[in-house]
Motif scaffolding. Sequence first.
Motif, PDB file in Angstrom:
ATOM      1  N   CYS A 142     -53.519 -11.811 -20.583  1.00 47.09           N
ATOM      2  CA  CYS A 142     -55.237 -12.837 -20.345  1.00 47.09           C
ATOM      3  C   CYS A 142     -54.957 -13.128 -19.137  1.00 47.09           C
ATOM      4  CB  CYS A 142     -54.714 -13.583 -21.366  1.00 47.09           C
ATOM      5  SG  CYS A 142     -55.749 -15.353 -20.709  1.00 47.09           S
ATOM      6  N   GLN A 143     -53.523 -13.088 -18.471  1.00 47.34           N
ATOM      7  CA  GLN A 143     -53.644 -13.553 -16.437  1.00 47.34           C
ATOM      8  C   GLN A 143     -53.816 -11.753 -15.839  1.00 47.34           C
ATOM      9  OE1 GLN A 143     -49.088 -13.846 -16.850  1.00 47.34           O
ATOM     10  NE2 GLN A 143     -49.368 -16.636 -17.048  1.00 47.34           N
ATOM     11  N   ILE A 144     -53.309 -10.577 -16.659  1.00 49.56           N
ATOM     12  CA  ILE A 144     -54.027  -9.698 -16.139  1.00 49.56           C
ATOM     13  C   ILE A 144     -55.337  -9.576 -16.184  1.00 49.56           C
ATOM     14  CG2 ILE A 144     -54.231  -7.133 -16.528  1.00 49.56           C
ATOM     15  CD1 ILE A 144     -50.780  -6.929 -18.031  1.00 49.56           C
ATOM     16  N   HIS A 145     -56.382  -9.499 -17.472  1.00 50.31           N
ATOM     17  CA  HIS A 145     -57.686  -9.628 -17.229  1.00 50.31           C
ATOM     18  C   HIS A 145     -58.741 -10.890 -16.435  1.00 50.31           C
ATOM     19  CE1 HIS A 145     -57.513  -7.724 -20.644  1.00 50.31           C
ATOM     20  NE2 HIS A 145     -58.963  -7.966 -21.069  1.00 50.31           N
TER      21      HIS A 145
ATOM     22  N   ALA B 100     -58.378 -18.498 -17.812  1.00 49.31           N
ATOM     23  CA  ALA B 100     -60.243 -18.230 -17.584  1.00 49.31           C
ATOM     24  C   ALA B 100     -60.041 -19.267 -16.726  1.00 49.31           C
ATOM     25  CB  ALA B 100     -59.916 -18.427 -19.176  1.00 49.31           C
ATOM     26  N   ARG B 101     -59.953 -20.465 -16.652  1.00 46.98           N
ATOM     27  CA  ARG B 101     -60.617 -21.251 -15.191  1.00 46.98           C
ATOM     28  C   ARG B 101     -60.429 -20.712 -13.934  1.00 46.98           C
ATOM     29  NH1 ARG B 101     -64.678 -24.468 -16.497  1.00 46.98           N
ATOM     30  NH2 ARG B 101     -64.120 -25.216 -19.087  1.00 46.98           N
ATOM     31  N   PHE B 102     -58.689 -19.769 -13.232  1.00 44.51           N
ATOM     32  CA  PHE B 102     -58.820 -18.879 -12.528  1.00 44.51           C
ATOM     33  C   PHE B 102     -59.940 -17.980 -12.246  1.00 44.51           C
ATOM     34  CE2 PHE B 102     -56.999 -16.022 -10.366  1.00 44.51           C
ATOM     35  CZ  PHE B 102     -56.761 -16.049  -9.754  1.00 44.51           C
TER      36      PHE B 102
ATOM     37  N   MET C 236     -60.084  -5.727 -24.647  1.00 39.69           N
ATOM     38  CA  MET C 236     -60.363  -7.139 -25.195  1.00 39.69           C
ATOM     39  C   MET C 236     -58.960  -8.014 -25.321  1.00 39.69           C
ATOM     40  SD  MET C 236     -62.388  -7.009 -28.493  1.00 39.69           S
ATOM     41  CE  MET C 236     -63.560  -5.653 -29.249  1.00 39.69           C
ATOM     42  N   ILE C 237     -58.632  -9.122 -25.349  1.00 44.04           N
ATOM     43  CA  ILE C 237     -57.683  -9.652 -24.397  1.00 44.04           C
ATOM     44  C   ILE C 237     -56.489 -10.261 -25.833  1.00 44.04           C
ATOM     45  CG2 ILE C 237     -56.451 -12.260 -23.778  1.00 44.04           C
ATOM     46  CD1 ILE C 237     -58.190 -12.481 -22.010  1.00 44.04           C
TER      47      ILE C 237
ATOM     48  N   PRO D  26     -62.230  -7.336 -12.307  1.00 46.22           N
ATOM     49  CA  PRO D  26     -63.791  -8.065 -12.063  1.00 46.22           C
ATOM     50  C   PRO D  26     -64.168  -8.807 -13.229  1.00 46.22           C
ATOM     51  CG  PRO D  26     -63.159  -5.906 -11.283  1.00 46.22           C
ATOM     52  CD  PRO D  26     -61.850  -6.225 -12.509  1.00 46.22           C
ATOM     53  N   MET D  27     -64.153  -8.281 -14.929  1.00 44.18           N
ATOM     54  CA  MET D  27     -64.209  -9.197 -16.142  1.00 44.18           C
ATOM     55  C   MET D  27     -62.450  -9.474 -16.993  1.00 44.18           C
ATOM     56  SD  MET D  27     -67.359  -6.656 -16.841  1.00 44.18           S
ATOM     57  CE  MET D  27     -68.506  -6.343 -15.064  1.00 44.18           C
TER      58      MET D  27
END
Length: 511
Positions: free
Chosen positions: A379-382, A410-412, A353-354, A386-387
Motif C-alpha cells: 500500500c505504501q508503494i502504491h 490512502a489519504r496521503f 492491485m495492493i 501515480p495511481m
Amino acid sequence: MEEQIITIAPLNGERWWGGLTALGNQMPYASNTKEYDLERQNENNQIVPLLISSKGRYVYGEHPFRFCFRNDTLLLHSNFEKLSVIQGGENLREAYLAASTKHFPASGKTPEELFFSKPQYNTWIELMYNQNQADIEAYAQQVLSNGFPTGIFMIDDNWQNHYGNFDFKAAKFPDPKGMVERLHSIGFKIMLWVSPYVTADSPEARFLEEKGYLIKERGKDTPAILRWWNGSSACFDLTNPAAFEYLKQQLYDTQKKYGVDGFKFDAGDVMYMCGDNLEFFNPSANAAVFSQKWAEMGLYFPYNEYRTSFKMGGQPLVQRLGDKPYSWDAVSWLIPDMIAAGLLGHAYTCPDMIGGGAYSTFLNIDKDSFDQELIVRSCQIHAFMPMMQFSVAPWRILDQKHLEICQKFARFHETMGAYFWETAKKSSQTGEPMVRHMEYMYPGQGFLNCKDQFMIGDKYMVAPMVTKGTSRVVKLPSGKWRDDQGKIYKGGRTISIQVPIERLPYFECIK
C-alpha cells in the motif's frame, strides 16, 4: 518479407531496457537472456517494440520483433522490417526522449484527473465471478465507513449476461441504473469490465457472424474459437472498421443506458491471438495489430484501463501492471515494472492491485498467520505512485493497527493528488515517464541496477520498503534532499535509515 537478423555489439558498460513491461524486474537485461517474441508473448502485460540503452542508443520497430542477449550482444529478428540501432543521445533519458519524440510523441492529453487524485477500488478479489448489486453496494459503503477516500469503482467480470452482451444480469442486479446512481451520489465514478470476446453460443455471436464482425478460421467462412483464461469464445475482429465502430457504439449505448463512466478493457493479449488458424478482416493484420486496435478503443472513453496493449505510447490510456502473486518478490517487482512501463511510453500506469491480484491467497484468511506487513508495504508503494488500486478489502484482512496505516496512506495519496496531476499534465506535453529510474534522472551516479528507489516527476525520490523488515539503505543522488521527517541531507552518499511499519521514506529535492 525474408527474416532480418541484426546483431548489435555492446558499448562498454551498456545495459538495456524495454520490450515487455512484465520483464521490468529483469531490467536492465542480463548479459544472457532467453529469446522473447513480441508477436506471441506479452507475459500478461504491455508490449512495445522498443529497446533503449544506458548509453543513449535505442531500437524501435513499427512491428513486433524477437530479441535476446548473448554475452551482452543484442540479437534482433524481424519478419516485417529492417531494424537498426539509433544513437539518440548519451544516456537513458536522452535515448528515451529521442525515441518517444520520433515514434510515439506525447498526445497532449491525459486520462481523467480522478485517476491521479483518488484511489481505485476493484471488485475482483472480493466477489470474483459472483458480481452482484448487493455486495457491490456494500463494498462501496465499507470504503466510507472505514475512512477511505472515494474514487474510481470498477465492477469486474461477470456482471453481464454473457460475453458480447452488455446488459447486467437481472437476477444479480435488480436495479443496475439505480445502483450506479447511488454509487455516484456517495462520490464514486463507475467503470465496467469488458473484453473483446463473444460467447460462441449466443444470439450476439450469431448476429456478429452474419455481419462478418468476428475473427474467422483461416480459409473458412466461420468464426474462430479462441482459447483464453475463461474458456473458449468467438472474438470481435477489431481490424474490421465496421466491427470496431459497432462495438464502440455498443459501449456508448451501455454508458447511456446505465450511467456508467467508462470501462476496464481487459484481454487483448497477443498470446491468445497468435494462432496460425486465425484470419483477420485486414489481411496484413496479426495478433499485435489486433491488440493495438483493442487499445485504440480506449481513446474514446476517458475513463479507461488496460492491462495489455501493443505500442500506444504517449496516449491518454491508463495502463495497469499485470496481476502478481501475494509475495515479497512481487512487492519488489512493483518499482522496476512501473519503471519499465514508463520507459515504454506508458506514463499513466497503476501498479498491480495492493497485495497482488492472486485472489486465491485471500480466501479463508487467518489474520493471526497472515502477513499483514506485506499488505501495508504494498500500500505504501502504491501511495506514492501515480495511481493506487485496492481490490482485496483491507478491512477484511487486516487488524485495526494495520488497517489504520493503510487508511493513512490512502489519504496521503489523496493529498499528493495535485502533484501527481501536475506531473501527468507535464508528461502529456513532454512524453516523459511519471515514474522514473534513478539512472534516468541521475546518469553515471551508480544507479544502473537500482530497483528499490524511484523518482516521481523531478521533485520526489521515494525509497519504500520492498522487503520484510524495518531498516534499509538509501543511496542519495547529488544535490540537497529533505526527507519525510524534515531532515536535510547532502547528496552523493549512502545512508542507513529506520523504517517502522508506519513510515514511507521519501526525499524532496530542494537544490
